[in-house]
Design a protein around this motif. Structure first.
Motif, mmCIF file in Angstrom:
data_model
loop_
_atom_site.group_PDB
_atom_site.id
_atom_site.type_symbol
_atom_site.label_atom_id
_atom_site.label_comp_id
_atom_site.label_asym_id
_atom_site.label_seq_id
_atom_site.Cartn_x
_atom_site.Cartn_y
_atom_site.Cartn_z
ATOM 1 N N ARG A 90 -14.481 -7.989 18.890
ATOM 2 C CA ARG A 90 -15.089 -8.876 19.888
ATOM 3 C C ARG A 90 -14.761 -10.340 19.609
ATOM 4 N N CYS A 91 -13.984 -10.574 18.558
ATOM 5 C CA CYS A 91 -13.826 -11.958 18.111
ATOM 6 C C CYS A 91 -12.662 -12.631 18.828
ATOM 7 N N PRO A 92 -12.885 -13.819 19.376
ATOM 8 C CA PRO A 92 -11.803 -14.518 20.073
ATOM 9 C C PRO A 92 -10.727 -15.015 19.107
ATOM 10 N N ARG A 93 -11.093 -15.170 17.843
ATOM 11 C CA ARG A 93 -10.139 -15.753 16.896
ATOM 12 C C ARG A 93 -9.533 -14.701 15.990
ATOM 13 N N ALA A 94 -9.739 -13.427 16.310
ATOM 14 C CA ALA A 94 -9.285 -12.379 15.395
ATOM 15 C C ALA A 94 -7.774 -12.420 15.222
ATOM 16 N N SER A 95 -7.348 -12.217 13.989
ATOM 17 C CA SER A 95 -5.916 -12.150 13.726
ATOM 18 C C SER A 95 -5.631 -10.863 12.962
ATOM 19 N N GLU A 96 -4.400 -10.702 12.502
ATOM 20 C CA GLU A 96 -3.996 -9.470 11.839
ATOM 21 C C GLU A 96 -4.896 -9.147 10.650
ATOM 22 N N ILE B 118 -21.385 -12.745 24.623
ATOM 23 C CA ILE B 118 -20.232 -12.285 23.852
ATOM 24 C C ILE B 118 -19.652 -11.061 24.550
ATOM 25 N N PRO B 119 -18.373 -11.027 24.787
ATOM 26 C CA PRO B 119 -17.799 -9.846 25.429
ATOM 27 C C PRO B 119 -17.870 -8.638 24.495
ATOM 28 N N GLY B 120 -17.924 -7.477 25.091
ATOM 29 C CA GLY B 120 -17.906 -6.249 24.284
ATOM 30 C C GLY B 120 -19.290 -5.826 23.825
ATOM 31 N N TYR C 14 -19.264 -15.186 15.445
ATOM 32 C CA TYR C 14 -20.372 -14.443 16.053
ATOM 33 C C TYR C 14 -21.572 -15.359 16.273
ATOM 34 N N THR C 15 -21.858 -16.190 15.271
ATOM 35 C CA THR C 15 -22.980 -17.116 15.416
ATOM 36 C C THR C 15 -22.759 -18.014 16.625
ATOM 37 N N ARG C 16 -21.539 -18.436 16.760
ATOM 38 C CA ARG C 16 -21.229 -19.322 17.880
ATOM 39 C C ARG C 16 -21.473 -18.580 19.203
ATOM 40 N N GLY C 17 -21.011 -17.345 19.231
ATOM 41 C CA GLY C 17 -21.226 -16.530 20.433
ATOM 42 C C GLY C 17 -22.699 -16.363 20.724
ATOM 43 N N SER D 36 -24.816 -17.659 23.989
ATOM 44 C CA SER D 36 -25.440 -16.731 24.914
ATOM 45 C C SER D 36 -26.937 -16.993 25.053
ATOM 46 N N TYR D 37 -27.431 -18.009 24.348
ATOM 47 C CA TYR D 37 -28.845 -18.365 24.498
ATOM 48 C C TYR D 37 -28.985 -19.619 25.326
ATOM 49 N N PRO D 38 -30.062 -19.732 26.072
ATOM 50 C CA PRO D 38 -30.303 -20.991 26.767
ATOM 51 C C PRO D 38 -30.407 -22.093 25.715
#
Ligand SMILES: Nc1ncnc2c1ncn2[C@@H]1O[C@H](COP(=O)(O)OP(=O)(O)OP(=O)(O)O)[C@@H](O)[C@H]1O
Ligand SMILES: [Mg+2]
Lengths: 319, 325, 318
Positions: free
Chosen positions: A288-294, A269-271, A248-251, A255-257
């Motif tokens: 919303r996480c691109p790395r989400a797993s089970e 961040i999508p969503g 999330y921090t990365r997102g 998303s900031y200049p």
């Protein structure tokens, strides 16, 4: 020892629609003379943290668990009368909605004098007035305008007056909740500089709350990132910005200049942030996480530390 | 805008309003069906008296001259002769005005203060037994029909219990007694004033209490109240110094707006208790077709309401620095 | 649909919008608004009281049918020539001429509704028209109309009517209704004007204007439907004040002598010197006026809550 220690604080709001899970197991600490930033999107629970520390939560709020230790004493166990002595003397606050934070029917100076007299019996009325004029000078206001009413001030002046008010009783901790959001960029800059200077000069501890990561980056030694009622990352500002652990921090950074360095393409961040009535199972960020797993979908991640003093609440923090 | 300018502007507005009311009254009386002379002259008057009055009020002249004369007569306080008392109207009114002012002003101050104080307390203790019972009481008395309440109070407290006199403003035996000092006379007036005051108080107190209660509840949600809490101020200070003055502002406004309405009740109260004030005089003169007295007392009541309005405005400006500065 | 399901769907969407954008959408919200209204016990109490008064008004036609001695005005009981207390023959007793007080009380309810509703309706109609005109056209029209409203509002209405009646003689009940309406529109027009001002800057009004709609069309098709709920609210307040003015006027002896109203009944008790002797006569009319005032007030407050969600209590606060 830390000045302030917030330990797994959980707060719900009861509403007609159900429980709002506003804070879930939030823990952080704040050392003497340190500036800690809290950043996060609107509605993620930043103000709730601040209000919980002041014990001024709305009447429908319920603190389910946790401790708030100020110099080792748990504020949550204090009675109203004891708490009254802590407020402003120990912990003062600059409110988010500065425009209405001053009472329109009293002179600005008097509103500060009142705080001083309420907490320090050794001050006479005149001494308090004198102290207020010093404070005005300190925050860059003309002491001659002490006898003015709030509506005669500009937004920036009001904000400075509120900062002067927050410093009136020489508290050890100042909480600033979006102190500059309502102001235009130039004034925002001035006030921010002022706050930074005062914090250094007076050796204050500062809890700085903002949704604007660039402000936190400039004002704070350490920062925490909040998402949907949880503190998802905490660490030295430099580290968090350069090597964020939580997706999330990365997102948020993407998303900031860009703060410094070459221009990047902005990627929001999508969503949407989840509603807090029914927060997602498992990690609150997983939808919303691109790395989400089970595992992210099923169990709430623990707080992990990869480096000294840099934490994240994530199953798969980037190392 | 500073206070002086504000007062000046309001005074001019009020003068204009009064002038318009005066003009409307002129139009009403001169354009009404029937002989305008009849409105000024008593059937029992002699020929000469009628002639004198007709000349004084310019009834033999064209309408616009009559109007100018009417205004001029008003300015120099010439209202004609009362048909009923056979005395100059101005003398009668001079006697009545202070009595109305005494009763009405005392009542207004009492119920406004009580309403603000109780509203403040009830909002602070919202949901408590005190809140529920006083709110309910206020709601009920607020809706009482004023004349009826007056009759009931007279019936209970004057007739049955005999605690207070039935009517009038003074007891002649006390005032005719050369021995009675001012204290005795003052207490006598007070004694007569209790019931009329109670009527005006009870019928108004509830309304102001409920308004203050709800504005106070709204004020308590303001950010500056949170600031006051955060400053660690004692609860009493937050309630009285920070919340109440702000919450009272709309109450003062509504006080000004309802003065005109309250004076209706004042006139009824005066009539029932035979309190020798302007309102009672107006009611009497209308039933006696005493036109000069009716017109003049109406104008004086209107002026009284307007001036009271101005005073309320000044109080408001004094309470709210946003107007004063 | 089970009631629980109803509640859920209700809570998941915005519960209610005070002044919907276009058309008479508030009509469609009627069911929902009724649900909100019903949850206010005071409002319901007011409604029940009003229903009782309505029944009284309807029942007022019955006694004269039973026997002409029960006619509220002309029915004099031949065996009674003074005020008597309650009995089987006269449930609430008789007045000084031997007329039936209960029958008068019932008729009073009918008269109160007639006066209250017609005066309030006229006042609100005028006030709504004036307020819309002032708010919509602005400038000089606005200034003039609102100054006029200000002047009317600083006048003590009851006393003005007294003066009027001194010039034109006794006012019949319908003249009185008209005069009351002429005094009571001012307050309404201020509120409607404010509402119109805020409506006329809304985009869809702009759009209608650009599309070439006439002033009349914009006023009556777009603005009127949206201010009507507010007008309706003010009507409940207006009814009370009309009833009170008539009652006070009758009490002071300036009422229409051919009508029996509660105020008139009180005037009779008072003027014939029966107030200390005949509590059965003194108490009922006063209680009725007070209660009908209370019930309209309660209904008005509850309606206010329906129209202004801001006033509604947060369910779980505290
Ligand atoms: N009194 C309340 N009753 C119910 N819910 C509340 C209350 N106060 C806050 N909330 C909810 O709790 C969550 C956190 O609110 P909070 O004010 O702490 O957010 P924030 O991070 O300060 O947001 P912002 O940046 O907009 O100020 C939000 O979802 C909000 O809707
Ligand atoms: Mg916030």
């Amino acid at each position: 020892m830390s000045l302030l220690e917030v330990d797994s604080l959980t707060v719900h709001y009861l509403t007609a629609k159900g429980k709002v899970h506003a804070l879930e197991e939030v823990s952080f600490d704040l050392k003497k003379g340190e500036a800690l930033g809290l950043v996060g999107e609107s509605g993620c629970g930043k103000t709730t943290v601040a209000m919980a520390i002041m014990k001024l939560l709305a009447p429908n709020a319920r603190v389910l668990s946790g401790k708030i230790l100020l110099r080792g004493e748990d504020l949550l166990r204090k009675g109203e009368e004891e708490m009254r002595k802590v407020r402003w003397k120990e912990v003062s606050m600059v409110f988010q909605s500065a425009m209405n934070a001053l009472n329109p029917v009293h002179r600005v100076g008097d509103q500060i004098v009142e705080a001083i007299l309420a907490h320090d019996g050794s001050f006479s009325e005149e001494e308090a007035q004198k102290r207020v004029s010093e404070l005005f000078a300190l925050v860059g206001l003309d002491p001659n305008r002490m006898r003015d009413y709030p509506h005669q001030y500009s937004g920036g002046m009001r904000q400075r007056a509120i900062i002067a008010m927050a410093l009136a009783c020489e508290p050890s901790l100042v909480i600033a909740d979006e102190p500059t959001t309502a102001l235009d960029v130039v004034v925002q800059d001035q006030i921010l500089g002022e706050m930074k200077r005062l914090q250094m000069d007076l050796h204050l501890s500062l809890l700085y709350i903002s949704h604007d990561i660039s402000i936190i980056a400039r004002a704070c030694d350490r920062m925490g990132v909040m998402y949907a009622g949880q503190l998802v990352e905490l660490g030295p500002t430099q580290k968090v910005l350069e090597a964020p652990l939580h997706p999330y921090t990365r997102g948020l950074l993407n998303s900031y200049p860009s703060l410094r360095g070459p221009k990047k393409r902005l990627r929001p961040i999508p969503g949407e942030p989840p509603n807090l009535w029914e927060p997602p199972e498992g990690c609150r960020f997983h939808p919303r996480c691109p790395r989400a797993s089970e595992i992210c979908r099923s169990s709430c991640p623990p707080v992990v530390s990869l480096e000294n003093g840099h934490f994240a609440r994530c199953h798969r923090p980037r190392s | 805008m500073n206070l002086r300018l504000f007062v000046l502007v309001r005074s001019v507005q009020i003068l204009i309003t009064f002038f318009i009311i005066m003009t409307l009254l002129f139009v009403l009386f001169r354009l009404a069906p029937g002989d305008p002379v009849a409105f000024l002259t008593d059937p029992q008057m002699t020929e000469e008296e009628v002639a004198l009055l007709s000349q004084q009020f310019g009834l033999d002249q064209p309408l616009h001259r009559q109007y100018l004369l009417y205004v001029w007569n008003f300015i120099r306080g010439e209202f004609g002769i009362s048909f009923y008392y056979h005395r100059p109207v101005v003398e009668i009114l001079k006697d009545r005005l202070p009595k109305t002012a005494l009763l009405f002003t005392t009542a207004t101050i009492l119920y406004a203060f009580a309403g603000i104080t109780w509203g403040k307390i009830l909002a602070w203790k919202r949901g408590s037994l005190l809140d529920t019972s006083v709110s309910l009481f206020g709601l009920l008395t607020h809706t009482f029909f004023l004349p009826w309440l007056a009759l009931i109070l007279i019936w209970i407290f004057a007739y049955h219990l005999g605690w207070f006199p039935l009517n009038a403003m003074i007891s002649p035996e006390i005032w005719l007694d050369p021995e009675s000092g001012w204290l005795r006379k003052g207490l006598d007036i007070l004694h007569h004033m209790v019931l009329p005051l109670a009527v005006l108080f009870l019928t108004h107190f509830g309304g102001y209490t409920l308004v203050m209660r709800s504005t106070m509840l709204e004020t308590l949600r303001e950010d500056y109240i949170l600031t006051a809490r955060a400053k660690g101020l004692p609860e009493k200070v937050i309630r009285n110094r920070h919340a109440a003055p702000n919450a009272a502002l709309p109450v003062v406004t509504s006080l000004g707006l309802s003065l005109a309405f309250s004076i209706n009740g004042g006139a009824i109260t005066e009539t029932i208790f035979s309190w020798p004030g302007l309102g009672r005089e107006l009611v009497f003169s209308v039933s006696n077709s005493d036109y000069p007295l009716a017109q003049a007392s109406f104008l004086l009541i209107a002026a009284f309401v307007l001036v009271s309005n101005l005073i309320v405005d000044i109080i408001y400006a004094y309470l709210d620095p946003r107007i004063r500065y | 649909m089970s009631s629980r399901e109803g509640k859920r769907t209700n809570s998941s969407k915005p519960r209610h919008r005070a002044f919907p954008r276009t058309g008479i959408r508030w009509l469609r919200h009627l069911e929902e608004n009724w649900r909100i209204y019903r949850s206010n016990p005071m409002g319901m109490a007011g409604l029940v009281l009003l229903a009782l008064f309505g029944l009284m008004a309807l029942a007022s036609f019955i006694p004269p049918l039973i026997d002409p001695i029960y006619d509220p005005m002309s029915g004099v009981d031949p065996i009674i020539d003074t005020s008597t207390g309650p009995s089987w023959r006269h449930w609430l007793g008789t007045d000084f001429m031997g007329r039936d007080i209960f029958s008068q009380l019932l008729t009073g309810a009918r008269v109160a509704f007639m006066i209250g509703i017609s005066a309030a309706f006229m006042a609100v109609a005028i006030g709504t028209l004036v307020g819309m005109t002032a708010g919509y056209f602005g400038r000089t029209v606005d200034t003039l109309l609102m100054r006029l409203a200000d002047i009317i509002m600083v006048l003590p209405g009851l006393l003005v009517i007294l003066i009027l009646s001194s010039v034109v003689g006794r006012l019949s009940i319908w003249n009185l209704v008209i005069i009351i309406a002429l005094f009571k529109w001012a307050g309404v027009s201020r509120v409607i004007r404010a509402q119109t001002l805020s409506l006329s800057v809304r985009p869809y009004i702009e759009a209608a204007r650009v599309a070439g709609a006439s002033h009349a069309r914009i006023l009556f098709r777009h603005i009127l439907p949206n201010v009507l709920p507010l007008s309706f609210l003010y009507m409940t307040f207006g009814v009370t004040s009309a009833i009170l003015i008539e009652a006070a006027l009758s009490f002071l002896g300036f009422g229409d002598p051919s009508t029996v109203s509660w105020g008139m009944m009180l005037q009779w008790v008072w003027k014939t010197g029966h107030m200390f002797k005949a509590p059965y006569w003194l108490i009922p009319p006063g209680v009725c006026i007070s209660l009908i005032t209370l019930s309209f007030y309660l209904v008005g407050r509850a309606l206010d809550e329906v129209l202004n969600p801001r006033l509604r209590k947060e369910v779980l606060e505290q």
